[in-house]
Design a protein around this motif. Structure first.
Motif, short mmCIF file in Angstrom:
data_model
loop_
_atom_site.label_atom_id
_atom_site.label_comp_id
_atom_site.label_asym_id
_atom_site.label_seq_id
_atom_site.Cartn_x
_atom_site.Cartn_y
_atom_site.Cartn_z
N VAL A 61 14.72 69.79 -3.27
CA VAL A 61 14.47 70.73 -4.37
C VAL A 61 15.49 70.51 -5.48
CG1 VAL A 61 14.53 73.18 -5.03
CG2 VAL A 61 13.31 72.47 -2.97
N ARG A 62 16.77 70.37 -5.10
CA ARG A 62 17.83 70.14 -6.09
C ARG A 62 17.60 68.83 -6.83
NH1 ARG A 62 22.35 68.92 -3.28
NH2 ARG A 62 22.04 70.79 -2.05
N ILE A 63 17.23 67.79 -6.10
CA ILE A 63 16.98 66.47 -6.71
C ILE A 63 15.81 66.55 -7.69
CG2 ILE A 63 16.11 64.14 -6.21
CD1 ILE A 63 17.83 64.28 -3.60
N ARG A 64 14.75 67.25 -7.30
CA ARG A 64 13.57 67.35 -8.16
C ARG A 64 13.85 68.10 -9.46
NH1 ARG A 64 8.10 67.16 -5.90
NH2 ARG A 64 7.76 69.11 -7.00
N LYS A 65 14.87 68.95 -9.46
CA LYS A 65 15.24 69.66 -10.69
C LYS A 65 15.94 68.75 -11.68
CE LYS A 65 16.05 74.21 -8.65
NZ LYS A 65 17.09 75.22 -8.39
N THR A 66 16.53 67.68 -11.18
CA THR A 66 17.31 66.77 -12.03
C THR A 66 16.39 65.83 -12.79
OG1 THR A 66 19.03 66.81 -10.33
CG2 THR A 66 19.22 65.11 -11.99
N ASP A 67 16.74 65.58 -14.04
CA ASP A 67 16.02 64.63 -14.87
C ASP A 67 15.99 63.26 -14.17
OD1 ASP A 67 14.97 63.66 -17.55
OD2 ASP A 67 16.81 62.47 -17.39
N ALA A 69 15.89 60.13 -15.21
CA ALA A 69 16.84 59.12 -15.70
C ALA A 69 18.25 59.43 -15.22
CB ALA A 69 16.78 59.05 -17.22
N LYS A 70 18.63 60.69 -15.29
CA LYS A 70 19.96 61.09 -14.83
C LYS A 70 20.09 60.85 -13.33
CE LYS A 70 23.24 64.88 -14.81
NZ LYS A 70 23.50 66.27 -15.13
N ARG A 71 19.04 61.17 -12.60
CA ARG A 71 19.04 60.98 -11.15
C ARG A 71 19.19 59.50 -10.81
NH1 ARG A 71 14.16 63.41 -9.41
NH2 ARG A 71 13.10 61.44 -9.34
N GLN A 72 18.46 58.64 -11.51
CA GLN A 72 18.55 57.19 -11.26
C GLN A 72 19.94 56.67 -11.58
OE1 GLN A 72 15.20 55.88 -13.62
NE2 GLN A 72 13.82 55.90 -11.86
N GLU A 73 20.54 57.18 -12.66
CA GLU A 73 21.89 56.77 -13.02
C GLU A 73 22.89 57.18 -11.93
OE1 GLU A 73 25.25 57.87 -16.39
OE2 GLU A 73 23.14 58.18 -16.88
N ALA A 76 22.44 54.95 -8.89
CA ALA A 76 23.01 53.63 -9.13
C ALA A 76 24.53 53.66 -8.98
CB ALA A 76 22.62 53.12 -10.52
N LEU A 77 25.16 54.72 -9.50
CA LEU A 77 26.61 54.84 -9.36
C LEU A 77 27.02 55.05 -7.91
CD1 LEU A 77 27.57 56.96 -12.49
CD2 LEU A 77 28.28 54.62 -11.98
N ILE A 78 26.25 55.83 -7.18
CA ILE A 78 26.55 56.03 -5.75
C ILE A 78 26.46 54.69 -5.02
CG2 ILE A 78 25.68 57.05 -3.60
CD1 ILE A 78 24.93 59.55 -5.32
#
Length: 88
Positions: A61-67, A69-73, A76-78
């Motif tokens: 649910v928290r992940i789905r709230k995130t944009d 592009a921001k989530r992918q960024e 990638a950093l993780i």
């Protein structure tokens, strides 16, 4: 002192209705919030009863709230950081 007393009196007469209306709205919203929280608790209990991991559902649910592009960024950093410490 007379000015202070007059200011309080003016504040009371001009803002009293607004203040009361604001407080009543907040109280109604708090009641609504409590009802929504109870509904959420019920849904999570249902999910758990059906064998789902509610901790993971909360994360999804928290992940789905995130944009996206921001989530992918972030992902990638993780991956980069995990790779840098030899964990991937």
């Amino acid at each position: 002192m007379a000015d202070d007393a007059h200011s309080i009196e003016v504040l009371n007469t001009t803002a009293q209705g607004q203040l009361k209306a604001i407080l009543e709205r907040i109280e109604r919203l708090e009641e609504d919030k409590a009802a929504v929280m109870a509904d959420l608790k019920e849904v999570y209990a249902e999910a758990k009863g059906n064998g789902f991991d509610t901790k993971i559902i909360r994360k999804v649910v928290r992940i789905r709230k995130t944009d996206r592009a921001k989530r992918q960024e972030e992902e990638a950093l993780i991956d980069l950081y995990m790779s840098a410490i030899g964990e991937v």
